[in-house]
Motif scaffolding. Structure first.
Motif, mmCIF file in Angstrom:
data_model
loop_
_atom_site.group_PDB
_atom_site.id
_atom_site.type_symbol
_atom_site.label_atom_id
_atom_site.label_comp_id
_atom_site.label_asym_id
_atom_site.label_seq_id
_atom_site.Cartn_x
_atom_site.Cartn_y
_atom_site.Cartn_z
ATOM 1 N N PHE A 36 83.156 29.420 65.721
ATOM 2 C CA PHE A 36 82.204 29.887 66.718
ATOM 3 C C PHE A 36 81.559 31.148 66.179
ATOM 4 O O PHE A 36 82.069 31.763 65.248
ATOM 5 N N ARG A 37 80.447 31.544 66.768
ATOM 6 C CA ARG A 37 79.806 32.773 66.324
ATOM 7 C C ARG A 37 79.216 33.516 67.509
ATOM 8 O O ARG A 37 78.902 32.931 68.541
ATOM 9 N N GLN A 38 79.060 34.813 67.320
ATOM 10 C CA GLN A 38 78.468 35.649 68.360
ATOM 11 C C GLN A 38 77.537 36.660 67.728
ATOM 12 O O GLN A 38 77.971 37.498 66.927
ATOM 13 N N ALA A 39 76.280 36.544 68.051
ATOM 14 C CA ALA A 39 75.275 37.479 67.567
ATOM 15 C C ALA A 39 75.166 38.654 68.538
ATOM 16 O O ALA A 39 75.539 38.528 69.707
ATOM 17 N N PRO A 40 74.670 39.796 68.072
ATOM 18 C CA PRO A 40 74.541 40.967 68.953
ATOM 19 C C PRO A 40 73.732 40.647 70.208
ATOM 20 O O PRO A 40 72.642 40.084 70.124
ATOM 21 N N GLY A 41 74.296 40.972 71.352
ATOM 22 C CA GLY A 41 73.591 40.754 72.608
ATOM 23 C C GLY A 41 73.593 39.331 73.112
ATOM 24 O O GLY A 41 72.941 39.035 74.123
ATOM 25 N N LYS A 42 74.310 38.450 72.423
ATOM 26 C CA LYS A 42 74.342 37.044 72.822
ATOM 27 C C LYS A 42 75.767 36.597 73.106
ATOM 28 O O LYS A 42 76.722 37.245 72.698
ATOM 29 N N GLU A 43 75.886 35.471 73.784
ATOM 30 C CA GLU A 43 77.191 34.924 74.063
ATOM 31 C C GLU A 43 77.726 34.176 72.848
ATOM 32 O O GLU A 43 76.974 33.747 71.969
ATOM 33 N N ARG A 44 79.054 34.005 72.832
ATOM 34 C CA ARG A 44 79.677 33.241 71.759
ATOM 35 C C ARG A 44 79.221 31.793 71.854
ATOM 36 O O ARG A 44 79.174 31.222 72.944
ATOM 37 N N ALA A 48 80.917 24.656 64.664
ATOM 38 C CA ALA A 48 81.426 23.416 64.098
ATOM 39 C C ALA A 48 82.890 23.269 64.464
ATOM 40 O O ALA A 48 83.578 24.263 64.725
ATOM 41 N N ALA A 49 83.368 22.028 64.477
ATOM 42 C CA ALA A 49 84.769 21.761 64.772
ATOM 43 C C ALA A 49 85.231 20.547 63.987
ATOM 44 O O ALA A 49 84.415 19.724 63.557
ATOM 45 N N GLY A 58 82.177 17.893 64.132
ATOM 46 C CA GLY A 58 81.011 18.068 64.989
ATOM 47 C C GLY A 58 80.304 19.372 64.666
ATOM 48 O O GLY A 58 80.941 20.332 64.235
ATOM 49 N N TYR A 59 78.993 19.393 64.861
ATOM 50 C CA TYR A 59 78.190 20.562 64.541
ATOM 51 C C TYR A 59 77.183 20.836 65.650
ATOM 52 O O TYR A 59 76.703 19.920 66.322
ATOM 53 N N SER A 60 76.843 22.104 65.800
ATOM 54 C CA SER A 60 75.759 22.435 66.704
ATOM 55 C C SER A 60 74.447 22.011 66.051
ATOM 56 O O SER A 60 74.353 21.888 64.828
ATOM 57 N N ASP A 61 73.445 21.799 66.869
ATOM 58 C CA ASP A 61 72.145 21.387 66.328
ATOM 59 C C ASP A 61 71.571 22.444 65.392
ATOM 60 O O ASP A 61 70.831 22.122 64.466
ATOM 61 N N PHE A 62 71.943 23.701 65.614
ATOM 62 C CA PHE A 62 71.370 24.793 64.814
ATOM 63 C C PHE A 62 71.857 24.769 63.377
ATOM 64 O O PHE A 62 71.178 25.276 62.484
ATOM 65 N N VAL A 63 73.036 24.188 63.141
ATOM 66 C CA VAL A 63 73.592 24.254 61.801
ATOM 67 C C VAL A 63 73.742 22.884 61.147
ATOM 68 O O VAL A 63 74.073 22.799 59.967
ATOM 69 N N LEU A 85 70.981 29.469 54.489
ATOM 70 C CA LEU A 85 71.138 30.420 55.585
ATOM 71 C C LEU A 85 69.806 31.036 55.993
ATOM 72 O O LEU A 85 68.918 31.261 55.152
ATOM 73 N N ILE A 86 69.670 31.296 57.262
ATOM 74 C CA ILE A 86 68.478 31.915 57.823
ATOM 75 C C ILE A 86 68.899 33.163 58.605
ATOM 76 O O ILE A 86 70.069 33.282 58.988
ATOM 77 N N PRO A 87 67.992 34.094 58.834
ATOM 78 C CA PRO A 87 68.374 35.331 59.550
ATOM 79 C C PRO A 87 69.013 35.067 60.911
ATOM 80 O O PRO A 87 69.869 35.849 61.349
ATOM 81 N N GLU A 88 68.640 33.979 61.557
ATOM 82 C CA GLU A 88 69.208 33.642 62.867
ATOM 83 C C GLU A 88 70.689 33.278 62.781
ATOM 84 O O GLU A 88 71.360 33.173 63.811
ATOM 85 N N ASP A 89 71.207 33.077 61.585
ATOM 86 C CA ASP A 89 72.633 32.804 61.412
ATOM 87 C C ASP A 89 73.464 34.088 61.415
ATOM 88 O O ASP A 89 74.701 34.017 61.386
ATOM 89 N N THR A 90 72.811 35.224 61.425
ATOM 90 C CA THR A 90 73.526 36.493 61.444
ATOM 91 C C THR A 90 74.381 36.616 62.697
ATOM 92 O O THR A 90 73.871 36.490 63.823
ATOM 93 N N ALA A 91 75.672 36.813 62.507
ATOM 94 C CA ALA A 91 76.597 36.876 63.643
ATOM 95 C C ALA A 91 77.998 37.183 63.139
ATOM 96 O O ALA A 91 78.265 37.154 61.932
ATOM 97 N N LEU A 92 78.860 37.461 64.085
ATOM 98 C CA LEU A 92 80.286 37.550 63.804
ATOM 99 C C LEU A 92 80.855 36.147 63.971
ATOM 100 O O LEU A 92 80.684 35.533 65.041
#
Length: 128
Positions: A36-44, A48-49, A58-63, A85-92
């Motif tokens: 899972f990932r969490q970007a600043p100011g966004k929900e987790r 993928a699983a 399974g994968y999210s549509d974004f990845v 990788l794209i800047p939108e992938d930036t996250a914990l």
């Protein structure tokens, strides 16, 4: 069960990174695992699983098409290979594990509430 994620870092857009998550402790009942990932100011959010058997993923549509999840049960380690990788992938990025092996070797969940164990997170930063 303890999960230790590693492999995060800074990468330019279009580059690749590989994450690892090592499980330790009483891992005998661990089944499905996920990222899972969490970007600043966004929900987790789900990334993928993978089922315990590794057969189902399974994968999210974004990845989808860019990331690949895998695991090596002989060393209790989960992986996430991230390409294009794209800047939108930036996250914990967090790895997670569920104690569901006794239920099914072929099941995984996209819901964070399904997972009982969580790693500390590893930071991925993608520059444009």
């Amino acid at each position: 069960v303890q999960l230790q994620a590693s492999g995060g870092g800074l990468v330019q857009a279009g580059g690749s990174l590989g994450l690892s998550c090592a499980a330790s402790g009483r891992t005998g009942g661990v089944g499905s695992m996920g990222w899972f990932r969490q970007a600043p100011g966004k929900e987790r959010e789900f990334v993928a699983a993978i089922s315990f058997s590794g057969t189902n993923t399974g994968y999210s549509d974004f990845v989808k098409g860019r990331f690949t999840i895998s695991r090596d049960n002989t060393i209790d380690t989960l992986y996430l290979q991230m390409n294009a990788l794209i800047p939108e992938d930036t996250a914990l990025y967090y790895c997670a594990a569920a104690r569901d092996r006794i239920l099914s070797a072929n099941y995984y969940s996209t819901q964070p509430t399904f997972y009982e164990y969580w790693g500390q997170g590893t930071l991925v930063t993608v520059s444009s």
